[in-house]
Enzyme design. Structure first.
Site, PDB file in Angstrom:
ATOM      1  N   GLY A 183       8.249   9.583 -43.851  1.00 16.45           N
ATOM      2  CA  GLY A 183       8.119  10.786 -44.426  1.00 16.45           C
ATOM      3  C   GLY A 183       7.528  10.695 -45.915  1.00 16.45           C
ATOM      4  O   GLY A 183       7.630  11.681 -46.666  1.00 16.45           O
ATOM      5  N   PRO A 233       6.623   4.604 -41.403  1.00 15.99           N
ATOM      6  CA  PRO A 233       5.528   5.435 -42.026  1.00 15.99           C
ATOM      7  C   PRO A 233       4.481   5.884 -40.927  1.00 15.99           C
ATOM      8  O   PRO A 233       4.265   5.136 -39.995  1.00 15.99           O
ATOM      9  CB  PRO A 233       4.911   4.596 -42.985  1.00 15.99           C
ATOM     10  CG  PRO A 233       5.165   3.114 -42.673  1.00 15.99           C
ATOM     11  CD  PRO A 233       6.413   3.036 -41.668  1.00 15.99           C
ATOM     12  N   GLY A 234       4.472   7.206 -40.871  1.00 20.81           N
ATOM     13  CA  GLY A 234       3.236   7.664 -39.868  1.00 20.81           C
ATOM     14  C   GLY A 234       2.198   8.254 -40.526  1.00 20.81           C
ATOM     15  O   GLY A 234       0.995   7.642 -40.645  1.00 20.81           O
ATOM     16  N   ARG A 235       2.207   9.224 -41.154  1.00 17.10           N
ATOM     17  CA  ARG A 235       1.160   9.965 -42.089  1.00 17.10           C
ATOM     18  C   ARG A 235       0.551   9.155 -43.126  1.00 17.10           C
ATOM     19  O   ARG A 235      -0.453   9.340 -43.224  1.00 17.10           O
ATOM     20  CB  ARG A 235       1.782  11.254 -42.658  1.00 17.10           C
ATOM     21  CG  ARG A 235       0.799  11.952 -43.677  1.00 17.10           C
ATOM     22  CD  ARG A 235       1.582  13.092 -44.513  1.00 17.10           C
ATOM     23  NE  ARG A 235       2.776  13.629 -43.844  1.00 17.10           N
ATOM     24  CZ  ARG A 235       2.800  14.755 -42.910  1.00 17.10           C
ATOM     25  NH1 ARG A 235       1.479  15.483 -42.864  1.00 17.10           N
ATOM     26  NH2 ARG A 235       3.649  15.221 -42.367  1.00 17.10           N
ATOM     27  N   ARG A 241      -2.074  22.455 -38.366  1.00 11.67           N
ATOM     28  CA  ARG A 241      -1.069  22.228 -39.380  1.00 11.67           C
ATOM     29  C   ARG A 241      -1.155  23.466 -40.419  1.00 11.67           C
ATOM     30  O   ARG A 241      -0.036  23.836 -40.849  1.00 11.67           O
ATOM     31  CB  ARG A 241      -1.370  20.947 -40.203  1.00 11.67           C
ATOM     32  CG  ARG A 241      -1.019  19.722 -39.336  1.00 11.67           C
ATOM     33  CD  ARG A 241      -1.143  18.371 -40.078  1.00 11.67           C
ATOM     34  NE  ARG A 241      -0.023  18.364 -40.797  1.00 11.67           N
ATOM     35  CZ  ARG A 241      -0.182  18.626 -42.312  1.00 11.67           C
ATOM     36  NH1 ARG A 241      -1.358  18.616 -42.833  1.00 11.67           N
ATOM     37  NH2 ARG A 241       1.057  18.489 -42.976  1.00 11.67           N
ATOM     38  N   TYR A 248       2.388  25.155 -41.178  1.00 13.74           N
ATOM     39  CA  TYR A 248       3.082  24.852 -42.164  1.00 13.74           C
ATOM     40  C   TYR A 248       2.357  25.373 -43.379  1.00 13.74           C
ATOM     41  O   TYR A 248       2.846  25.208 -44.410  1.00 13.74           O
ATOM     42  CB  TYR A 248       3.090  23.334 -42.363  1.00 13.74           C
ATOM     43  CG  TYR A 248       3.484  22.441 -41.108  1.00 13.74           C
ATOM     44  CD1 TYR A 248       4.671  22.626 -40.618  1.00 13.74           C
ATOM     45  CD2 TYR A 248       2.619  21.404 -41.043  1.00 13.74           C
ATOM     46  CE1 TYR A 248       4.998  21.908 -39.359  1.00 13.74           C
ATOM     47  CE2 TYR A 248       3.068  20.424 -39.691  1.00 13.74           C
ATOM     48  CZ  TYR A 248       4.230  20.919 -38.986  1.00 13.74           C
ATOM     49  OH  TYR A 248       4.416  20.173 -38.017  1.00 13.74           O
ATOM     50  N   CYS A 259      -9.413  32.479 -31.132  1.00 11.18           N
ATOM     51  CA  CYS A 259      -8.950  33.915 -31.090  1.00 11.18           C
ATOM     52  C   CYS A 259      -7.760  34.382 -31.896  1.00 11.18           C
ATOM     53  O   CYS A 259      -7.231  34.908 -30.968  1.00 11.18           O
ATOM     54  CB  CYS A 259      -9.076  34.439 -29.654  1.00 11.18           C
ATOM     55  SG  CYS A 259     -10.829  33.888 -28.788  1.00 11.18           S
ATOM     56  N   GLU A 260      -7.619  33.903 -33.112  1.00 13.14           N
ATOM     57  CA  GLU A 260      -6.469  34.372 -33.831  1.00 13.14           C
ATOM     58  C   GLU A 260      -6.914  34.400 -35.216  1.00 13.14           C
ATOM     59  O   GLU A 260      -7.528  33.603 -35.737  1.00 13.14           O
ATOM     60  CB  GLU A 260      -5.206  33.396 -33.697  1.00 13.14           C
ATOM     61  CG  GLU A 260      -4.524  33.341 -32.474  1.00 13.14           C
ATOM     62  CD  GLU A 260      -3.290  32.791 -32.487  1.00 13.14           C
ATOM     63  OE1 GLU A 260      -2.796  32.595 -33.621  1.00 13.14           O
ATOM     64  OE2 GLU A 260      -2.773  32.422 -31.468  1.00 13.14           O
ATOM     65  N   TYR A 267      -1.093  13.744 -37.441  1.00 11.68           N
ATOM     66  CA  TYR A 267      -0.947  15.133 -37.015  1.00 11.68           C
ATOM     67  C   TYR A 267      -2.033  16.287 -36.439  1.00 11.68           C
ATOM     68  O   TYR A 267      -1.693  17.457 -36.947  1.00 11.68           O
ATOM     69  CB  TYR A 267       0.174  15.697 -37.935  1.00 11.68           C
ATOM     70  CG  TYR A 267       1.538  14.706 -37.977  1.00 11.68           C
ATOM     71  CD1 TYR A 267       2.353  14.640 -37.042  1.00 11.68           C
ATOM     72  CD2 TYR A 267       1.554  13.969 -39.107  1.00 11.68           C
ATOM     73  CE1 TYR A 267       3.578  13.685 -37.102  1.00 11.68           C
ATOM     74  CE2 TYR A 267       2.572  13.129 -39.211  1.00 11.68           C
ATOM     75  CZ  TYR A 267       3.547  13.080 -38.459  1.00 11.68           C
ATOM     76  OH  TYR A 267       4.610  11.976 -38.336  1.00 11.68           O
TER      77      TYR A 267
HETATM   78  C1  PLP Z   1       8.007  11.757 -37.778  1.00 13.15           C
HETATM   79  C2  PLP Z   1       8.832  10.644 -37.769  1.00 13.15           C
HETATM   80  C3  PLP Z   1       8.724   9.671 -38.524  1.00 13.15           C
HETATM   81  C4  PLP Z   1       7.152   9.720 -39.275  1.00 13.15           C
HETATM   82  O1  PLP Z   1       7.264  10.622 -40.238  1.00 13.15           O
HETATM   83  P1  PLP Z   1       5.933  10.719 -41.230  1.00 13.15           P
HETATM   84  O2  PLP Z   1       6.074  11.963 -42.090  1.00 13.15           O
HETATM   85  O3  PLP Z   1       4.497  10.888 -40.422  1.00 13.15           O
HETATM   86  O4  PLP Z   1       5.901   9.648 -41.991  1.00 13.15           O
HETATM   87  C5  PLP Z   1       9.302   8.448 -38.529  1.00 13.15           C
HETATM   88  N1  PLP Z   1      10.413   8.579 -37.995  1.00 13.15           N
HETATM   89  C6  PLP Z   1      10.982   9.459 -37.163  1.00 13.15           C
HETATM   90  C7  PLP Z   1      12.269   9.304 -36.468  1.00 13.15           C
HETATM   91  C8  PLP Z   1      10.318  10.496 -37.117  1.00 13.15           C
HETATM   92  O5  PLP Z   1      10.655  11.597 -36.325  1.00 13.15           O
END
Ligand code: PLP
Length: 448
Positions: A263, A306-308, A344, A348, A375-376, A405
C-alpha cells in the site's frame, strides 16, 4: 534507437512525505522535445512498437526492489503480483531476491513457469478457489494467507498426510488508510480478513491451531493502497503486537512472523507525496521493537508487500492522438487507448501527468482533457491538464507512473486488444509482452 542521454543516476529517494518525481530516474528531456527512458527515445518506441504501448524501465524496477531490501535487511520483501506481472519482471524480482505475492492460480502458474521458487511465494485471496489452493500445494508455496474461518478446514483437507502447510492469518486491525474507499482494507465492514474487534481473528487462530496439517507462522494485515506515510502502519503494529501477546497468553504460541502488507504511496503528479522506504522502516521497526519489549515478546520477522511502489513509477504509457475537438467550452484530446488499458481514472478518479513527446512545441499551454477511444463519456485518462495548444492528431503523448494497475486490470472493452509491454535498459528496448491482436480475441470465441 539511442539518444545522447545523460547516464542514469540512482533514483532519488524523497524524504517522507515530500514530493517525488513522476518519471523514472533515467528520464532525460533533450531540447528536441523527446523524452528518453532507459536511454531509449519514447518517440522512437511509439514508431517501432506502435501505440498504445507500455514502456517498463528495468533499472528503475530493480532500484526500487533494492530500496526495500536495503531499508529492511533480514525482512521478506514480497512484490504484489496483481500490480503487474510478466515473465521478465518475475526474473528481475527473482534476481533481486524478492518474494512474490499472488492471489490466483493464474498468477502462481506464471511465476512457476518463469522459474520463480515456490517457497518464496505467498498466496492471498478472500475467495480462494479449490484450483487456487490445489495449485498452491502442488507448486509448494511458502505461505498461504488464511482470510476466512471456513478456508482453514478446506485447505487442511488438501494437504497430503505427513505434510504441513505454513499459513498466516489475515487480520483487520481497524486502521483506516488508503487513497479511495475501494482500496481501504484495514477497517471492518469490507470483505478482506478477520477483524481483531469482536474476537474474529482470535477465533480463526484457534481454528488454525487445531489443524495438524497447518502450521501457523504469523499474522498478516494489508491496510489499503496509495498510503503516503508510516503512521497507519505504526498503529497497525501496536494492535498486531497486542494480539500476538494475547495469543501467547491464550495458546502458549509465539508467532515468528508479522506481515504488514503493502500500500506504499507513489507520485502520479508533481508534488504528490510518496512513501520513503528507509523512513518507513525506521519508524515501523522502532515501534515494533518498543511494543515487543513492552509485551516481552521476541521481535517477529517482518514481511512487506509493495506492489505499486515497485512497478508504478517504472512504467510509462504511450498513446497517439487520434482527434482533437472543442465542445461545450472544453477541448478534448482523444487517444488510441483509454479505459481498456487504464481503468484507474474511471474506477478511483485518479489524476495523471501527460506530456507531449517527440517534438518541441512553442505553443502556449491550454487546459484540455485527454480522453480514450471507448464508448463511454467517462473514458477520461486525464481531466483538465495543460498541453501545448497545437497538439494534433499524430502526436505522441506519454503518461508516467503507469507501471502498476493498468495492464493487470486491462480489459477487452470494444475488442481493442491489450497493449504490448516493452522493457528498456541501457539504451536498448525489447518486447516482453506482445500486443493482443484481433486474432487473439477471435480465437476465444468458439461459438457459431
Ligand atoms: C494489493 C495488495 C498489495 C499491494 O498493494 P500496493 O498498493 O500495490 O502496494 C499487497 N498485499 C495485499 C494483500 C494486497 O491485496
Amino acid at each position: 534507437m539511442s539518444l545522447p542521454l545523460a547516464p542514469a543516476a540512482p533514483p532519488p529517494l524523497p524524504a517522507e512525505p515530500g514530493p517525488a518525481p513522476v518519471w523514472p530516474a533515467s528520464a532525460a528531456f533533450p531540447p528536441s522535445g523527446d523524452v528518453g527512458v532507459g536511454g531509449v527515445s519514447l518517440a522512437e518506441l511509439a514508431d517501432r512498437f506502435g501505440t498504445p504501448c507500455y514502456v517498463l524501465d528495468e533499472a528503475e524496477v530493480r532500484a526500487r526492489a533494492r530500496a526495500w531490501r536495503a531499508a529492511l535487511p533480514g525482512a521478506r520483501v514480497a512484490y504484489a503480483a496483481k500490480a503487474f506481472l510478466s515473465r521478465s519482471l518475475i526474473r528481475w524480482l527473482d534476481e533481486e531476491e524478492l518474494s512474490l505475492d499472488v492471489c490466483s492460480a493464474g498468477e502462481l502458474e506464471l511465476a512457476a513457469h518463469a522459474g520463480f521458487p515456490g517457497d518464496r511465494v505467498l498466496l492471498h485471496g478472500n475467495a480462494k478457489s479449490p484450483e487456487d489452493l490445489r495449485a498452491a500445494l502442488r507448486l509448494g508455496v511458502g505461505r498461504v494467507v488464511i482470510d476466512s474461518i471456513g478456508e482453514t478446514a478446506r485447505l487442511a483437507a488438501l494437504v497430503p498426510a505427513g505434510a504441513r502447510q505454513k499459513v498466516l492469518v489475515r487480520v483487520v486491525p481497524g486502521v483506516e488508510a488508503g487513497a479511495h474507499a475501494a482500496v481501504r482494507t484495514g477497517v471492518e465492514g469490507q470483505k478482506f480478513g478477520l477483524p481483531i474487534a469482536g474476537g474474529h481473528a482470535e477465533g480463526a487462530v484457534a481454528r488454525v491451531l487445531g489443524q495438524r496439517r497447518l502450521e501457523l507462522v504469523g499474522l498478516h494485515c494489508h491496510l489499503g493502497s496509495q498510503i503516503p506515510s508510516a503512521e497507519p502502519y505504526v498503529t497497525a503494529v501496536r494492535r498486531l503486537v497486542a494480539l500476538l501477546a494475547r495469543l501467547r497468553d491464550l495458546h502458549g504460541v509465539t508467532l515468528p512472523e508479522l506481515d504488514l502488507g503493502g500500500g506504499f504511496g507513489i507520485a502520479y503528479r508533481a508534488g504528490d507525496p510518496a512513501l520513503d522506504p528507509a523512513a518507513w522502516a525506521g519508524r515501523v521497526q522502532r515501534e515494533l521493537a518498543l511494543c515487543c519489549a513492552h509485551e516481552d515478546l521476541p521481535v517477529p520477522r517482518l514481511t512487506v508487500e509493495p506492489g505499486r511502489w515497485i512497478t508504478g513509477p517504472a512504467g510509462v504509457a504511450l498513446y497517439r492522438v487520434l482527434a482533437v475537438k472543442t465542445t461545450g467550452g472544453r477541448t478534448f484530446v482523444a487517444v488510441d487507448g483509454g479505459m481498456s488499458d487504464n481503468p484507474r481514472p474511471a474506477l478511483y478518479g485518479v489524476r495523471y501527468t501527460v506530456r507531449l513527446v517527440g517534438r518541441a512545441s512553442r505553443a502556449p499551454l491550454r487546459p484540455v482533457s485527454v480522453v480514450g477511444r471507448h464508448c463511454e463519456a467517462g473514458d477520461v485518462l486525464a481531466q483538465d491538464i495543460a498541453l501545448p495548444g497545437d497538439v494534433r492528431p499524430g502526436d505522441v503523448l506519454a503518461v508516467p507512473a503507469s507501471g502498476a494497475y493498468h495492464l493487470s486490470m486491462a480489459s477487452a472493452y470494444n475488442l481493442v486488444g491489450r497493449p504490448p509491454v516493452v522493457a528498456v535498459a541501457d539504451g536498448r528496448a525489447r518486447l516482453v509482452v506482445r500486443r493482443e491482436t484481433a486474432a487473439d480475441l477471435r480465437a476465444r470465441d468458439v461459438g457459431e
